[in-house]
Design a protein around this motif. Sequence first.
Motif, PDB file in Angstrom:
ATOM      1  N   TYR A  11      11.236  56.949  22.015  1.00 23.99           N
ATOM      2  CA  TYR A  11      11.736  58.435  22.528  1.00 23.99           C
ATOM      3  C   TYR A  11      11.649  59.235  21.781  1.00 23.99           C
ATOM      4  N   ALA A  21      12.771  61.904  26.388  1.00 23.51           N
ATOM      5  CA  ALA A  21      11.206  61.314  26.989  1.00 23.51           C
ATOM      6  C   ALA A  21      11.205  60.576  26.461  1.00 23.51           C
ATOM      7  N   THR A  38       8.380  55.401  31.509  1.00 25.25           N
ATOM      8  CA  THR A  38       7.671  56.098  31.245  1.00 25.25           C
ATOM      9  C   THR A  38       8.337  57.283  31.570  1.00 25.25           C
ATOM     10  N   VAL A  40       9.885  61.271  31.596  1.00 28.52           N
ATOM     11  CA  VAL A  40       9.493  62.734  30.401  1.00 28.52           C
ATOM     12  C   VAL A  40      10.440  63.633  31.132  1.00 28.52           C
ATOM     13  N   ASP A  41      11.452  64.285  30.397  1.00 26.05           N
ATOM     14  CA  ASP A  41      11.883  65.363  31.162  1.00 26.05           C
ATOM     15  C   ASP A  41      11.597  66.246  31.708  1.00 26.05           C
ATOM     16  N   ARG A  45       7.465  68.819  30.678  1.00 25.79           N
ATOM     17  CA  ARG A  45       5.974  67.793  30.958  1.00 25.79           C
ATOM     18  C   ARG A  45       4.947  69.170  31.009  1.00 25.79           C
ATOM     19  N   ALA A  50       4.010  61.540  27.650  1.00 23.80           N
ATOM     20  CA  ALA A  50       3.837  60.992  27.777  1.00 23.80           C
ATOM     21  C   ALA A  50       3.081  60.096  26.987  1.00 23.80           C
TER      22      ALA A  50
END
Length: 90
Positions: A11, A21, A38, A40-41, A45, A50
């Motif tokens: 993370y 993430a 998985t 990701v904030d 993105r 990821a």
Amino acid sequence: MNIIKSDKAHYVLDENNNRIAEITYVESDKSMIIIDHTFVDESLRGQGIASKLVASVVEEMKKQNKKIVPLCPFAKSEFDRVPEYQSMLK
């Protein structure tokens, strides 16, 4: 970006130590793990984070001589996209 590795996740933390993430997995047996999630904030993105998390898990499991079952849809798409990951599939 610093990826932190724990027993069941890799993370990324923000400046307040919140996970922004992560990729999580469970050990199925001594020779295999299952990637199950998985995240990701939204603010991160589109930056390939990821994909870096999947690569981090693949690298770690290579060291541990473990195979991977990518149940998470994103991880599965990465395994389909990256030929080098095929040898890690269970």
